[in-house]
Design a protein around this motif. Structure first.
Motif, PDB file in Angstrom:
ATOM      1  N   MET A 175       7.286  16.139  16.018  1.00 21.31           N
ATOM      2  CA  MET A 175       8.059  15.188  16.821  1.00 21.31           C
ATOM      3  C   MET A 175       7.272  14.868  18.081  1.00 21.31           C
ATOM      4  SD  MET A 175      10.715  14.803  14.903  1.00 21.31           S
ATOM      5  CE  MET A 175      12.148  14.220  15.781  1.00 21.31           C
ATOM      6  N   LYS A 176       6.259  13.993  17.902  1.00 15.34           N
ATOM      7  CA  LYS A 176       5.347  13.677  18.992  1.00 15.34           C
ATOM      8  C   LYS A 176       5.765  12.386  19.684  1.00 15.34           C
ATOM      9  CE  LYS A 176       1.228  12.612  17.389  1.00 15.34           C
ATOM     10  NZ  LYS A 176       0.076  12.765  16.474  1.00 15.34           N
ATOM     11  N   LEU A 177       5.014  12.036  20.725  1.00 17.66           N
ATOM     12  CA  LEU A 177       5.273  10.806  21.456  1.00 17.66           C
ATOM     13  C   LEU A 177       5.081   9.590  20.555  1.00 17.66           C
ATOM     14  CD1 LEU A 177       5.631   9.160  24.114  1.00 17.66           C
ATOM     15  CD2 LEU A 177       3.146   9.277  24.352  1.00 17.66           C
ATOM     16  N   ASN A 178       6.061   8.689  20.556  1.00 15.16           N
ATOM     17  CA  ASN A 178       5.911   7.370  19.936  1.00 15.16           C
ATOM     18  C   ASN A 178       5.730   6.395  21.100  1.00 15.16           C
ATOM     19  OD1 ASN A 178       8.693   8.599  18.245  1.00 15.16           O
ATOM     20  ND2 ASN A 178       6.685   8.572  17.318  1.00 15.16           N
ATOM     21  N   ALA A 179       4.477   6.121  21.442  1.00 12.96           N
ATOM     22  CA  ALA A 179       4.171   5.410  22.680  1.00 12.96           C
ATOM     23  C   ALA A 179       4.698   3.979  22.665  1.00 12.96           C
ATOM     24  CB  ALA A 179       2.664   5.400  22.924  1.00 12.96           C
ATOM     25  N   VAL A 210      -3.526  -4.393   7.213  1.00 11.73           N
ATOM     26  CA  VAL A 210      -3.263  -3.355   6.222  1.00 11.73           C
ATOM     27  C   VAL A 210      -4.572  -2.826   5.641  1.00 11.73           C
ATOM     28  CG1 VAL A 210      -2.230  -2.870   3.970  1.00 11.73           C
ATOM     29  CG2 VAL A 210      -0.944  -4.186   5.665  1.00 11.73           C
ATOM     30  N   ARG A 211      -5.481  -3.726   5.286  1.00 14.16           N
ATOM     31  CA  ARG A 211      -6.783  -3.285   4.746  1.00 14.16           C
ATOM     32  C   ARG A 211      -7.540  -2.450   5.773  1.00 14.16           C
ATOM     33  NH1 ARG A 211      -6.871  -8.682   2.844  1.00 14.16           N
ATOM     34  NH2 ARG A 211      -8.260  -9.270   4.567  1.00 14.16           N
ATOM     35  N   ASP A 212      -7.505  -2.892   7.011  1.00 17.78           N
ATOM     36  CA  ASP A 212      -8.170  -2.170   8.091  1.00 17.78           C
ATOM     37  C   ASP A 212      -7.600  -0.760   8.220  1.00 17.78           C
ATOM     38  OD1 ASP A 212     -10.075  -2.087  10.100  1.00 17.78           O
ATOM     39  OD2 ASP A 212      -8.690  -2.753  11.648  1.00 17.78           O
ATOM     40  N   LEU A 213      -6.271  -0.667   8.189  1.00 18.40           N
ATOM     41  CA  LEU A 213      -5.611   0.627   8.308  1.00 18.40           C
ATOM     42  C   LEU A 213      -5.938   1.515   7.112  1.00 18.40           C
ATOM     43  CD1 LEU A 213      -3.619   2.551   9.668  1.00 18.40           C
ATOM     44  CD2 LEU A 213      -1.748   1.311   8.557  1.00 18.40           C
ATOM     45  N   GLU A 214      -5.923   0.936   5.917  1.00 17.85           N
ATOM     46  CA  GLU A 214      -6.234   1.733   4.722  1.00 17.85           C
ATOM     47  C   GLU A 214      -7.659   2.287   4.795  1.00 17.85           C
ATOM     48  OE1 GLU A 214      -3.249  -0.249   1.375  1.00 17.85           O
ATOM     49  OE2 GLU A 214      -5.304  -0.990   1.547  1.00 17.85           O
ATOM     50  N   GLN A 215      -8.596   1.495   5.294  1.00 12.27           N
ATOM     51  CA  GLN A 215      -9.971   1.965   5.437  1.00 12.27           C
ATOM     52  C   GLN A 215     -10.063   3.077   6.476  1.00 12.27           C
ATOM     53  OE1 GLN A 215     -12.143  -1.622   6.334  1.00 12.27           O
ATOM     54  NE2 GLN A 215     -11.845  -2.468   4.276  1.00 12.27           N
ATOM     55  N   ASP A 216      -9.331   2.928   7.582  1.00 14.74           N
ATOM     56  CA  ASP A 216      -9.340   3.968   8.621  1.00 14.74           C
ATOM     57  C   ASP A 216      -8.771   5.274   8.084  1.00 14.74           C
ATOM     58  OD1 ASP A 216     -10.488   2.316  10.482  1.00 14.74           O
ATOM     59  OD2 ASP A 216      -8.622   1.862  11.554  1.00 14.74           O
ATOM     60  N   LEU A 217      -7.660   5.195   7.348  1.00 13.28           N
ATOM     61  CA  LEU A 217      -7.032   6.401   6.819  1.00 13.28           C
ATOM     62  C   LEU A 217      -7.936   7.074   5.790  1.00 13.28           C
ATOM     63  CD1 LEU A 217      -3.315   5.227   6.479  1.00 13.28           C
ATOM     64  CD2 LEU A 217      -4.310   6.658   8.266  1.00 13.28           C
ATOM     65  N   GLY A 421       6.511  -3.044   7.954  1.00 15.91           N
ATOM     66  CA  GLY A 421       6.922  -3.402   9.307  1.00 15.91           C
ATOM     67  C   GLY A 421       6.546  -2.386  10.360  1.00 15.91           C
ATOM     68  N   VAL A 422       6.332  -1.124   9.973  1.00  8.80           N
ATOM     69  CA  VAL A 422       5.984  -0.100  10.963  1.00  8.80           C
ATOM     70  C   VAL A 422       4.491   0.196  11.003  1.00  8.80           C
ATOM     71  CG1 VAL A 422       8.257   0.981  10.834  1.00  8.80           C
ATOM     72  CG2 VAL A 422       6.423   1.818   9.370  1.00  8.80           C
ATOM     73  N   LEU A 423       3.722  -0.423  10.125  1.00  7.80           N
ATOM     74  CA  LEU A 423       2.289  -0.127  10.089  1.00  7.80           C
ATOM     75  C   LEU A 423       1.552  -0.485  11.384  1.00  7.80           C
ATOM     76  CD1 LEU A 423       1.376  -1.092   6.417  1.00  7.80           C
ATOM     77  CD2 LEU A 423       1.903   1.160   7.361  1.00  7.80           C
ATOM     78  N   SER A 428      -2.192   0.723  15.767  1.00  2.58           N
ATOM     79  CA  SER A 428      -2.416   0.784  17.217  1.00  2.58           C
ATOM     80  C   SER A 428      -2.810   2.189  17.658  1.00  2.58           C
ATOM     81  CB  SER A 428      -1.157   0.336  17.966  1.00  2.58           C
ATOM     82  OG  SER A 428      -0.771  -0.970  17.593  1.00  2.58           O
ATOM     83  N   TYR A 429      -2.128   3.191  17.104  1.00  2.38           N
ATOM     84  CA  TYR A 429      -2.407   4.586  17.445  1.00  2.38           C
ATOM     85  C   TYR A 429      -3.875   4.914  17.185  1.00  2.38           C
ATOM     86  CZ  TYR A 429      -2.130   9.729  16.965  1.00  2.38           C
ATOM     87  OH  TYR A 429      -2.329  11.090  17.077  1.00  2.38           O
ATOM     88  N   ILE A 430      -4.364   4.530  16.014  1.00  2.00           N
ATOM     89  CA  ILE A 430      -5.751   4.831  15.642  1.00  2.00           C
ATOM     90  C   ILE A 430      -6.732   4.057  16.521  1.00  2.00           C
ATOM     91  CG2 ILE A 430      -7.456   4.581  13.795  1.00  2.00           C
ATOM     92  CD1 ILE A 430      -5.169   5.161  11.805  1.00  2.00           C
ATOM     93  N   LYS A 431      -6.464   2.760  16.745  1.00  2.25           N
ATOM     94  CA  LYS A 431      -7.400   1.941  17.516  1.00  2.25           C
ATOM     95  C   LYS A 431      -7.420   2.346  18.991  1.00  2.25           C
ATOM     96  CE  LYS A 431      -8.534  -0.464  13.942  1.00  2.25           C
ATOM     97  NZ  LYS A 431      -9.781  -0.127  13.236  1.00  2.25           N
ATOM     98  N   LEU A 432      -6.268   2.742  19.531  1.00  2.85           N
ATOM     99  CA  LEU A 432      -6.219   3.131  20.940  1.00  2.85           C
ATOM    100  C   LEU A 432      -6.934   4.460  21.185  1.00  2.85           C
ATOM    101  CD1 LEU A 432      -2.527   2.153  21.778  1.00  2.85           C
ATOM    102  CD2 LEU A 432      -4.559   1.172  22.837  1.00  2.85           C
ATOM    103  N   LEU A 433      -6.775   5.401  20.260  1.00  8.32           N
ATOM    104  CA  LEU A 433      -7.371   6.726  20.454  1.00  8.32           C
ATOM    105  C   LEU A 433      -8.821   6.785  20.001  1.00  8.32           C
ATOM    106  CD1 LEU A 433      -4.405   8.989  19.329  1.00  8.32           C
ATOM    107  CD2 LEU A 433      -5.416   8.921  21.599  1.00  8.32           C
ATOM    108  N   GLY A 434      -9.116   6.135  18.874  1.00  9.52           N
ATOM    109  CA  GLY A 434     -10.454   6.249  18.328  1.00  9.52           C
ATOM    110  C   GLY A 434     -10.727   7.646  17.796  1.00  9.52           C
ATOM    111  N   GLY A 435     -11.910   7.840  17.251  1.00  6.70           N
ATOM    112  CA  GLY A 435     -12.240   9.133  16.663  1.00  6.70           C
ATOM    113  C   GLY A 435     -12.212  10.262  17.668  1.00  6.70           C
TER     114      GLY A 435
END
Length: 620
Positions: A175-179, A210-217, A421-423, A428-435
């Protein structure tokens, strides 16, 4: 949201909405018929199937509709479908009538001639018109202005302890922060109003995300391909196992139907395996919560001819990194099986290791845990599955997905991208934090858990750790000894924590009568100390029962929680003060979250079932 919709509109408002939708649909049906088309379904509420006449084709109508930024359902070369809802305006209705070549000037006359209610409409079969009352509870008949509605919602919010009040240390639930920054995009109409079956040329940006997110995951998990189609972690498990089975069938090994599942696994693991047509064989764990490798090997060898897969949670459900994970994977692969990794605890892996690096063939992710989408009642889950190259052709397909692999298993969700709808939250979480940022998240989550465990170890038994005394991102406190020493159970500690202003941790899972704590990376040292101080104070309260200073059957724990109605009652006959009940630590003077109710009968109703249905003879 659905409940609040019903509260705000009430039965009268919902009937008015339904009648308006149906009246507009009647107008469109009459207009289309007058223009020479045929409405094929004579019974309808909001949806029409229209066969195009007048020398036109469905393509002609679609072209006209798209020029007006309207999508109609594509049925065949001569037939289209259209559905109206409460959001349609009179101007949009007029545009629709015009698209079908109807007389826009006749709309008002047609509306006046239409049946005023669905119950009076010839398009609604008489037997389907509801006669009984609905939404009769006062809550659905009280809050019909914005002022009253916002007060009611706030009243409910004030009863609900959330992350805005305190940490929610639910073990295994992350149950982490949902910024706010991550949540705002899902309110944008470009995402929130996109229909899942909209023409692809209208959703290129969405598909790109969606494709971008799938590649990141895939990169994060060390895999080669991803699908976000599954709507939950459990559905992801099912989809992953189906991919394994389809792959094995393609290799002439469709007879493989045994799935090894550790006894520490999430309950959805064996359930998903059974749904995928597999036979579950349970594998033991040792006294430290690790896989019993000897038992795993014995059962893998025994079922080698039919071994399909093993399901492993890493870190384990007991909150430790399985030190024998590489050997476990080697055993399963050596006996012809595939390795499915349950990614429920991925929050401790990202950037440090990965299922693919370890050797898994497929994993699912709970993006409502590791990747910041609100958990539980906060929103729909998504359970993407990430797979190695050999399984990629067997990811779930969908008629709306272009170039779907011919060997792909069928859809596991009605929509091609599931709860799309929630993707944007996870993107955003991945792009904001980065690796670097996501690696820091994993390190901090592990650090926070070990810090809390080290503080609490002097007062409670920490049940499972590795040989260095360390846990992963969560840990289990053994509260079982207190039942014998003080008559106190995990449930009593959980209830008492409410008096200290905290949501209780996960209780009695995976070990009965224990509590499982996961602080996540979102919590500051001050907040973790506050929670530890509360648990340490509760341990002292237990000690008072053990020493006889408080009675076994009428003490501050078995009576917890203490809502304001109890503390402020005129009579007080308990063997401790009101102050100790309500303000056991000084910080509560400034920061007190009051529980709304005290306990009634705990889990009595769960283990003493009563049927509240009408007797069977009433259905005759």
């Amino acid at each position: 949201m659905a409940a609040m919709y019903a509260v705000y509109h009430g039965p009268k408002g919902i009937k008015a909405i339904a009648n308006r939708i149906h009246r507009f649909t009647q107008v469109l049906a009459a207009s289309a018929t007058a223009a020479g088309h045929v409405v094929e379904n004579t019974s309808f509420f909001d949806t029409l199937r229209i066969r195009i006449g007048g020398g036109l084709s469905a393509a002609d109508v679609h072209a006209c509709a798209e020029a007006s930024q309207i999508n109609l359902r594509r049925i065949d070369a001569q037939t289209v479908g259209v559905t109206l809802d409460e959001a349609i305006t009179r101007a949009e209705l007029a545009t629709l009538v015009g698209i079908f070549g109807g007389d826009v000037a006749a709309i008002d006359a047609l509306a006046a001639a239409a049946a005023p209610t669905t119950a009076e409409s010839a398009a609604v079969p008489a037997g389907l018109a509801r006669q009984s009352a609905f939404l009769t509870h006062p809550v659905f008949n009280s809050h019909h202005s914005e002022t009253e509605m916002v007060r009611y919602i706030t009243q409910l919010q004030n009863k609900d302890l959330g992350l805005i009040n305190a940490m929610i240390p639910l073990g295994s639930c992350t149950m982490k922060l949902n910024a706010t920054t991550e949540l705002i995009p899902i309110t944008w109409p470009e995402f929130s109003q996109m229909h899942p079956f909209a023409p692809r040329e209208q959703a290129e940006g969405y598909a790109h995300m969606v494709r971008d997110l799938e590649q990141d995951l895939a990169a994060i998990t060390g895999m080669d391909a991803t699908t976000v189609q599954p709507n939950s972690g459990a559905q992801g498990e099912y989809a992953g196992l189906r991919a394994i089975r389809a792959y094995q069938k393609s290799q002439g090994q469709g007879h493989r139907d045994v799935c090894l599942v550790p006894e520490s696994a999430h309950g959805t693991n064996p359930a998903s395996a059974v749904m995928a047509g597999l036979k579950v064989v349970i594998v033991k764990c040792d006294e430290r919560g690790n896989l019993d490798l000897a038992d795993l090997e014995a059962k893998a060898v025994k079922h080698a001819d039919n071994l399909s897969a093993v399901m492993i949670t890493y870190p384990s459900t007991f909150g430790v990194f399985e030190e024998g994970i590489l050997r476990a994977i080697e055993i399963v692969h050596g006996n012809g099986g595939q390795v499915y990794m349950d990614g429920a605890n991925m929050n401790a892996q990202v950037g440090l290791t990965s299922p693919g690096h370890i050797g898994a063939d497929v994993c699912h992710l709970n993006i409502h845990k590791t990747f910041a989408v609100p958990h539980g009642g906060g929103g729909p889950g998504v359970g993407p599955i990430c797979v190695k190259k050999h399984l990629a052709p067997f990811l779930p397909g969908h008629p709306e997905l272009p170039g779907a692999a011919q060997r792909a298993v069928g859809p596991v969700s009605a929509a091609p991208y599931g709860s799309a709808g929630v993707l944007p939250v996870t993107w955003s979480y991945i792009k904001l934090l980065g690796g670097r940022g996501m690696t820091e998240v994993s390190k901090t989550a592990i650090l926070n858990a070990n810090y809390m465990a080290s503080r609490l170890r002097e007062h409670y038994i920490v049940l499972y750790t590795n040989d260095k005394g360390m846990c992963a991102h969560e840990f289990i406190l053994d509260t079982r000894p207190f039942k014998k020493s003080a008559g106190v159970q995990a449930l009593d500690i959980a209830k008492r924590l409410q008096d200290y202003g905290f949501h209780p941790p996960t209780m009695s899972w995976p070990v009965p009568n224990t509590i499982m704590i996961e602080p996540t990376e979102s919590e500051s040292k001050d907040e973790m100390d506050r929670f530890c101080d509360a648990l340490i104070a509760i341990r002292q309260e237990i000690r008072e029962i053990e020493d006889g200073a408080q009675p076994l059957d009428n003490n501050i724990l078995v009576n917890a929680p203490h809502p304001i109605a109890v503390v402020s009652a005129e009579k007080w006959s308990r063997p401790y003060s009101r102050e100790r009940a309500a303000y056991p630590l000084p910080y509560l003077r400034e920061r007190k979250f009051w529980p709304s109710v005290s306990r009634i009968d705990d889990a009595y109703g769960d283990i003493n079932l009563m049927c509240s249905c009408p007797p069977l003879d009433t259905y005759e």
